[in-house]
Design a protein around this motif. Sequence first.
Motif, PDB file in Angstrom:
ATOM      1  N   UNK A  99       0.781  -1.218   0.000  1.00  0.00           N
ATOM      2  CA  UNK A  99       0.000   0.000   0.000  1.00  0.00           C
ATOM      3  C   UNK A  99       0.812   1.268   0.000  1.00  0.00           C
ATOM      4  N   UNK A 100       0.143   2.298  -0.419  1.00  0.00           N
ATOM      5  CA  UNK A 100       0.688   3.643  -0.352  1.00  0.00           C
ATOM      6  C   UNK A 100       0.141   4.287   0.912  1.00  0.00           C
ATOM      7  N   UNK A 101       0.710   5.412   1.283  1.00  0.00           N
ATOM      8  CA  UNK A 101       0.319   6.031   2.537  1.00  0.00           C
ATOM      9  C   UNK A 101       0.478   7.532   2.426  1.00  0.00           C
ATOM     10  N   UNK A 102      -0.465   8.271   2.966  1.00  0.00           N
ATOM     11  CA  UNK A 102      -0.400   9.721   2.941  1.00  0.00           C
ATOM     12  C   UNK A 102       0.409  10.315   4.077  1.00  0.00           C
ATOM     13  N   UNK A 103       0.828   9.497   5.027  1.00  0.00           N
ATOM     14  CA  UNK A 103       1.629   9.975   6.148  1.00  0.00           C
ATOM     15  C   UNK A 103       3.093  10.014   5.718  1.00  0.00           C
ATOM     16  N   UNK A 104       3.726  11.158   5.832  1.00  0.00           N
ATOM     17  CA  UNK A 104       5.108  11.321   5.380  1.00  0.00           C
ATOM     18  C   UNK A 104       6.029  10.374   6.140  1.00  0.00           C
ATOM     19  N   UNK A 105       6.696   9.500   5.420  1.00  0.00           N
ATOM     20  CA  UNK A 105       7.660   8.575   6.004  1.00  0.00           C
ATOM     21  C   UNK A 105       7.080   7.279   6.528  1.00  0.00           C
ATOM     22  N   UNK A 106       5.775   7.110   6.480  1.00  0.00           N
ATOM     23  CA  UNK A 106       5.155   5.905   7.038  1.00  0.00           C
ATOM     24  C   UNK A 106       5.638   4.633   6.351  1.00  0.00           C
ATOM     25  N   UNK A 107       5.952   4.726   5.074  1.00  0.00           N
ATOM     26  CA  UNK A 107       6.406   3.532   4.350  1.00  0.00           C
ATOM     27  C   UNK A 107       7.681   2.959   4.966  1.00  0.00           C
ATOM     28  N   UNK A 108       8.483   3.801   5.580  1.00  0.00           N
ATOM     29  CA  UNK A 108       9.737   3.333   6.176  1.00  0.00           C
ATOM     30  C   UNK A 108       9.485   2.391   7.345  1.00  0.00           C
ATOM     31  N   UNK A 109       8.627   2.799   8.264  1.00  0.00           N
ATOM     32  CA  UNK A 109       8.329   1.948   9.418  1.00  0.00           C
ATOM     33  C   UNK A 109       7.582   0.689   8.982  1.00  0.00           C
ATOM     34  N   UNK A 110       6.634   0.854   8.073  1.00  0.00           N
ATOM     35  CA  UNK A 110       5.895  -0.308   7.578  1.00  0.00           C
ATOM     36  C   UNK A 110       6.825  -1.256   6.821  1.00  0.00           C
ATOM     37  N   UNK A 111       7.786  -0.687   6.093  1.00  0.00           N
ATOM     38  CA  UNK A 111       8.761  -1.498   5.373  1.00  0.00           C
ATOM     39  C   UNK A 111       9.652  -2.292   6.316  1.00  0.00           C
ATOM     40  N   UNK A 112      10.002  -1.686   7.452  1.00  0.00           N
ATOM     41  CA  UNK A 112      10.789  -2.424   8.447  1.00  0.00           C
ATOM     42  C   UNK A 112      10.005  -3.627   8.958  1.00  0.00           C
ATOM     43  N   UNK A 113       8.724  -3.427   9.206  1.00  0.00           N
ATOM     44  CA  UNK A 113       7.882  -4.530   9.664  1.00  0.00           C
ATOM     45  C   UNK A 113       7.748  -5.619   8.618  1.00  0.00           C
ATOM     46  N   UNK A 114       7.548  -5.226   7.367  1.00  0.00           N
ATOM     47  CA  UNK A 114       7.434  -6.210   6.290  1.00  0.00           C
ATOM     48  C   UNK A 114       8.756  -6.943   6.091  1.00  0.00           C
ATOM     49  N   UNK A 140      10.513   8.962  11.909  1.00  0.00           N
ATOM     50  CA  UNK A 140      10.417   7.615  11.339  1.00  0.00           C
ATOM     51  C   UNK A 140      11.637   7.258  10.491  1.00  0.00           C
ATOM     52  N   UNK A 141      12.159   8.236   9.777  1.00  0.00           N
ATOM     53  CA  UNK A 141      13.336   7.989   8.936  1.00  0.00           C
ATOM     54  C   UNK A 141      14.502   7.503   9.796  1.00  0.00           C
ATOM     55  N   UNK A 142      14.752   8.189  10.878  1.00  0.00           N
ATOM     56  CA  UNK A 142      15.884   7.849  11.736  1.00  0.00           C
ATOM     57  C   UNK A 142      15.652   6.532  12.465  1.00  0.00           C
ATOM     58  N   UNK A 143      14.436   6.294  12.887  1.00  0.00           N
ATOM     59  CA  UNK A 143      14.127   5.038  13.565  1.00  0.00           C
ATOM     60  C   UNK A 143      14.244   3.857  12.606  1.00  0.00           C
ATOM     61  N   UNK A 144      13.784   4.027  11.383  1.00  0.00           N
ATOM     62  CA  UNK A 144      13.812   2.944  10.416  1.00  0.00           C
ATOM     63  C   UNK A 144      15.205   2.712   9.841  1.00  0.00           C
ATOM     64  N   UNK A 145      16.047   3.728   9.886  1.00  0.00           N
ATOM     65  CA  UNK A 145      17.401   3.609   9.325  1.00  0.00           C
ATOM     66  C   UNK A 145      18.344   2.785  10.189  1.00  0.00           C
ATOM     67  N   UNK A 146      18.017   2.651  11.459  1.00  0.00           N
ATOM     68  CA  UNK A 146      18.918   1.889  12.322  1.00  0.00           C
ATOM     69  C   UNK A 146      18.148   1.039  13.314  1.00  0.00           C
ATOM     70  N   UNK A 147      17.331   0.113  12.795  1.00  0.00           N
ATOM     71  CA  UNK A 147      16.610  -0.745  13.736  1.00  0.00           C
ATOM     72  C   UNK A 147      17.563  -1.704  14.439  1.00  0.00           C
ATOM     73  N   UNK A 148      17.192  -2.079  15.634  1.00  0.00           N
ATOM     74  CA  UNK A 148      18.007  -3.050  16.370  1.00  0.00           C
ATOM     75  C   UNK A 148      17.960  -4.379  15.617  1.00  0.00           C
ATOM     76  N   UNK A 149      19.065  -5.108  15.607  1.00  0.00           N
ATOM     77  CA  UNK A 149      19.047  -6.404  14.920  1.00  0.00           C
ATOM     78  C   UNK A 149      18.010  -7.326  15.563  1.00  0.00           C
ATOM     79  N   UNK A 150      17.237  -7.959  14.724  1.00  0.00           N
ATOM     80  CA  UNK A 150      16.195  -8.848  15.229  1.00  0.00           C
ATOM     81  C   UNK A 150      16.739 -10.266  15.338  1.00  0.00           C
TER      82      UNK A 150
END
Length: 154
Positions: A99-114, A140-150
């Motif tokens: 999906x697309x999203x109107x929230x700026x940067x939301x794709x980054x966090x959702x992409x991390x989850x996917x 969101x950009x900064x949080x998604x750029x360096x997630x903790x290793x899972x």
Amino acid sequence: MLRIRLFEQRCVELFDRKFVKGTAHSCEGQEATAVGVCGGGLLTERDFVLSHHRGHGHVLAKGADMGRCLAELGGRRDGYCGGMGGSMHLADLSKGVLGANGVVGASLALGCGAGLAAKYEGKGRVAVAFFGDGASNQGLFHEASSPAPAPMPP
């Protein structure tokens, strides 16, 4: 790229004629990014794509049907989201477009989850998150750029 450009030009025309429900942001000039990442066999239908408010090109480059995309923009029942998602929430789950999203940067966090889900699944899938320059100034950009290793499941 031409297919996406023609689609976008038609969308602008239809928006001006009030056919498009809600709003629509054109991705004219951004076709090469969509095709370069989603086209040419780099991604499969099983790989995930997350987009933003200018995401028509990403969906089309991943192989979505133009008619169903246009139906979605027009609020028609035969659109990908039953006409309820419109331009900024266009998705085609059968092609891996979450999906697309109107929230700026939301794709980054959702992409991390996917991406994390794909990692746990262990079948070689990847997740690609598209974002614009405005998203680089969001938390969101900064949080998604360096997630903790899972950790991998046992």
